[in-house]
Scaffold this motif. Structure first.
Motif, PDB file in Angstrom:
ATOM      1  N   ARG A   1       5.595  13.732 -25.683  1.00  0.00           N
ATOM      2  CA  ARG A   1       4.602  13.230 -26.642  1.00  0.00           C
ATOM      3  C   ARG A   1       4.141  14.349 -27.576  1.00  0.00           C
ATOM      4  NH1 ARG A   1       3.152  10.243 -29.265  1.00  0.00           N
ATOM      5  NH2 ARG A   1       0.909   9.954 -28.888  1.00  0.00           N
ATOM      6  N   VAL A   2       3.985  15.576 -27.045  1.00  0.00           N
ATOM      7  CA  VAL A   2       3.612  16.690 -27.912  1.00  0.00           C
ATOM      8  C   VAL A   2       4.716  16.952 -28.926  1.00  0.00           C
ATOM      9  CG1 VAL A   2       3.137  19.175 -28.010  1.00  0.00           C
ATOM     10  CG2 VAL A   2       2.071  17.765 -26.230  1.00  0.00           C
ATOM     11  N   LEU A   3       5.952  16.996 -28.475  1.00  0.00           N
ATOM     12  CA  LEU A   3       7.070  17.233 -29.389  1.00  0.00           C
ATOM     13  C   LEU A   3       7.161  16.154 -30.457  1.00  0.00           C
ATOM     14  CD1 LEU A   3       9.841  18.395 -26.869  1.00  0.00           C
ATOM     15  CD2 LEU A   3       8.361  19.823 -28.313  1.00  0.00           C
ATOM     16  N   ALA A   4       6.702  14.954 -30.123  1.00  0.00           N
ATOM     17  CA  ALA A   4       6.725  13.841 -31.068  1.00  0.00           C
ATOM     18  C   ALA A   4       5.500  13.816 -31.984  1.00  0.00           C
ATOM     19  CB  ALA A   4       6.832  12.515 -30.323  1.00  0.00           C
ATOM     20  N   GLY A   5       4.518  14.715 -31.723  1.00  0.00           N
ATOM     21  CA  GLY A   5       3.396  14.803 -32.651  1.00  0.00           C
ATOM     22  C   GLY A   5       2.007  14.774 -32.051  1.00  0.00           C
ATOM     23  N   MET A   6       1.858  14.418 -30.773  1.00  0.00           N
ATOM     24  CA  MET A   6       0.525  14.398 -30.165  1.00  0.00           C
ATOM     25  C   MET A   6      -0.051  15.810 -30.091  1.00  0.00           C
ATOM     26  SD  MET A   6      -0.636  13.035 -26.358  1.00  0.00           S
ATOM     27  CE  MET A   6       0.038  14.491 -25.513  1.00  0.00           C
ATOM     28  N   HIS A  32       2.778  25.666 -32.612  1.00  0.00           N
ATOM     29  CA  HIS A  32       3.426  24.422 -33.023  1.00  0.00           C
ATOM     30  C   HIS A  32       4.676  24.241 -32.166  1.00  0.00           C
ATOM     31  CE1 HIS A  32       0.908  25.327 -36.492  1.00  0.00           C
ATOM     32  NE2 HIS A  32       1.017  24.066 -36.851  1.00  0.00           N
ATOM     33  N   ARG A  33       4.818  23.057 -31.596  1.00  0.00           N
ATOM     34  CA  ARG A  33       6.005  22.724 -30.815  1.00  0.00           C
ATOM     35  C   ARG A  33       6.482  21.353 -31.276  1.00  0.00           C
ATOM     36  NH1 ARG A  33       5.490  27.287 -30.000  1.00  0.00           N
ATOM     37  NH2 ARG A  33       5.538  28.479 -28.030  1.00  0.00           N
ATOM     38  N   GLY A  34       7.703  21.323 -31.845  1.00  0.00           N
ATOM     39  CA  GLY A  34       8.175  20.065 -32.415  1.00  0.00           C
ATOM     40  C   GLY A  34       7.232  19.639 -33.528  1.00  0.00           C
ATOM     41  N   MET A  35       6.764  18.392 -33.480  1.00  0.00           N
ATOM     42  CA  MET A  35       5.815  17.880 -34.464  1.00  0.00           C
ATOM     43  C   MET A  35       4.367  18.070 -34.017  1.00  0.00           C
ATOM     44  SD  MET A  35       7.516  16.687 -37.069  1.00  0.00           S
ATOM     45  CE  MET A  35       6.416  15.528 -37.879  1.00  0.00           C
ATOM     46  N   GLU A  78      -4.903  16.627 -34.831  1.00  0.00           N
ATOM     47  CA  GLU A  78      -4.543  15.221 -35.054  1.00  0.00           C
ATOM     48  C   GLU A  78      -3.149  15.132 -35.670  1.00  0.00           C
ATOM     49  OE1 GLU A  78      -6.369  11.203 -37.172  1.00  0.00           O
ATOM     50  OE2 GLU A  78      -7.175  13.173 -37.702  1.00  0.00           O
ATOM     51  N   PRO A  79      -2.320  14.213 -35.214  1.00  0.00           N
ATOM     52  CA  PRO A  79      -0.962  14.092 -35.751  1.00  0.00           C
ATOM     53  C   PRO A  79      -0.968  13.816 -37.247  1.00  0.00           C
ATOM     54  CG  PRO A  79      -1.204  12.819 -33.726  1.00  0.00           C
ATOM     55  CD  PRO A  79      -2.570  13.269 -34.109  1.00  0.00           C
ATOM     56  N   SER A  80       0.039  14.344 -37.926  1.00  0.00           N
ATOM     57  CA  SER A  80       0.195  14.076 -39.354  1.00  0.00           C
ATOM     58  C   SER A  80       0.811  12.696 -39.549  1.00  0.00           C
ATOM     59  CB  SER A  80       1.091  15.131 -39.989  1.00  0.00           C
ATOM     60  OG  SER A  80       2.433  14.964 -39.544  1.00  0.00           O
ATOM     61  N   ASN A  81       0.797  12.242 -40.780  1.00  0.00           N
ATOM     62  CA  ASN A  81       1.370  10.927 -41.100  1.00  0.00           C
ATOM     63  C   ASN A  81       2.841  11.014 -41.490  1.00  0.00           C
ATOM     64  OD1 ASN A  81      -1.023   9.427 -40.687  1.00  0.00           O
ATOM     65  ND2 ASN A  81      -1.795  10.058 -42.695  1.00  0.00           N
ATOM     66  N   ARG A  82       3.409  12.199 -41.400  1.00  0.00           N
ATOM     67  CA  ARG A  82       4.813  12.363 -41.774  1.00  0.00           C
ATOM     68  C   ARG A  82       5.730  11.672 -40.766  1.00  0.00           C
ATOM     69  NH1 ARG A  82       6.739  15.850 -45.394  1.00  0.00           N
ATOM     70  NH2 ARG A  82       8.651  16.054 -44.177  1.00  0.00           N
ATOM     71  N   THR A  83       6.840  11.181 -41.264  1.00  0.00           N
ATOM     72  CA  THR A  83       7.861  10.611 -40.401  1.00  0.00           C
ATOM     73  C   THR A  83       8.576  11.734 -39.662  1.00  0.00           C
ATOM     74  OG1 THR A  83       8.214   8.795 -41.958  1.00  0.00           O
ATOM     75  CG2 THR A  83       9.950   9.175 -40.328  1.00  0.00           C
ATOM     76  N   ASN A  84       8.800  11.555 -38.362  1.00  0.00           N
ATOM     77  CA  ASN A  84       9.499  12.582 -37.600  1.00  0.00           C
ATOM     78  C   ASN A  84      10.906  12.801 -38.136  1.00  0.00           C
ATOM     79  OD1 ASN A  84       7.236  12.661 -36.035  1.00  0.00           O
ATOM     80  ND2 ASN A  84       8.229  12.076 -34.132  1.00  0.00           N
ATOM     81  N   PRO A  85      11.411  14.033 -38.087  1.00  0.00           N
ATOM     82  CA  PRO A  85      12.765  14.311 -38.577  1.00  0.00           C
ATOM     83  C   PRO A  85      13.809  13.483 -37.842  1.00  0.00           C
ATOM     84  CG  PRO A  85      11.569  16.356 -38.149  1.00  0.00           C
ATOM     85  CD  PRO A  85      10.751  15.245 -37.580  1.00  0.00           C
TER      86      PRO A  85
END
Length: 240
Positions: free
Chosen positions: A87-92, A183-186, A219-226
């Motif tokens: 979940r962290v790598l995905a943006g949390m 920073h790890r992933g997103m 807080e996660p950004s609104n960008r689409t994950n790569p």
């Protein structure tokens, strides 16, 4: 509205009378209380709940996870650690507090031992703001002074932080990198040192402000994950 989950192993509160006096409802509830008052949608989870309170559903509904642990790191399920890591790598966002430096999730994300020096001697801690323009330091003066805290001292075996926001000085002479971003992933991670269980640190208004700021920063950004893997060319290329 941003959704935050405050996780606490909640063991000292059940066995140590001094901790019970300081945090009668648990460290997690003390943190959740000031986050809620700051307008953050906050829930709590503890170690002894099924799946440690961190089910797939809970994590999917969590924008930022706040983590406090100390004596029961080894009891945290490897499956739950993997789940949180993904979940962290995905943006949390992840805020790791005090002795959470030795948690499975922090060590997994850092890739190092995360070891340090420590001492319990009721000594003064002064946290100096070394990056005053950082949003995590908003509303805080040049330093935060805590009358009594547990000492953590260098060397702190972590990767070099992306940003160093706070450096602590202790009455016994040690210094420590007490506010570190990664920073790890997103995902964005903030490690914040203060918070020994027998001291009322989480009632300190400046400490509360830093954690509120950190939650908003993470807080996660609104960008689409790569997108990874085999990719179609944007232009015509030979061989297609």
């Amino acid at each position: 509205m941003m959704k935050v989950t405050v996780w606490n192993e909640n063991r000292h509160e059940q066995t140590n009378e001094k901790v019970q006096e300081v945090y009668p409802k648990g460290i997690h509830e003390a943190i959740a209380d000031f986050l809620t008052k700051a307008g953050v949608d906050t829930r709590t989870a503890t170690l002894d709940e099924p799946e440690h309170g961190l089910t797939e559903e809970v994590l999917e509904q969590t924008d930022v996870l706040v983590w406090w642990g100390h004596v029961a790191h080894h009891e945290v399920s490897d499956e739950v650690v993997r789940r949180v890591q993904q979940r962290v790598l995905a943006g949390m966002g992840l805020i790791v507090l005090h002795s959470g430096h030795f948690s499975k999730i922090f060590k997994t994300l850092m890739g190092t031992s995360c070891d340090l020096k420590w001492r319990e001697a009721n000594e003064k801690e002064r946290l100096w703001v070394v990056q005053p323009n950082h949003p995590i330091a908003d509303g805080v003066g040049e330093y935060i002074e805590l009358e009594k805290e547990e000492m953590y001292g260098e060397h702190f075996d972590i990767p070099s932080p992306d940003e160093l926001v706070f450096v602590s000085w202790f009455q016994g002479g040690e210094v420590f990198r007490s506010g570190c971003t990664f920073h790890r992933g997103m995902g964005k991670i903030f490690y914040f040192r203060p918070g020994h269980e027998t001291y009322p640190t989480y009632y300190n208004k400046d400490i509360q402000q830093v954690i509120i700021n950190a939650v908003k920063w993470a807080e996660p950004s609104n960008r689409t994950n790569p997108v990874y893997g085999n990719a179609k060319p944007l232009e015509d290329v030979p061989g297609e």
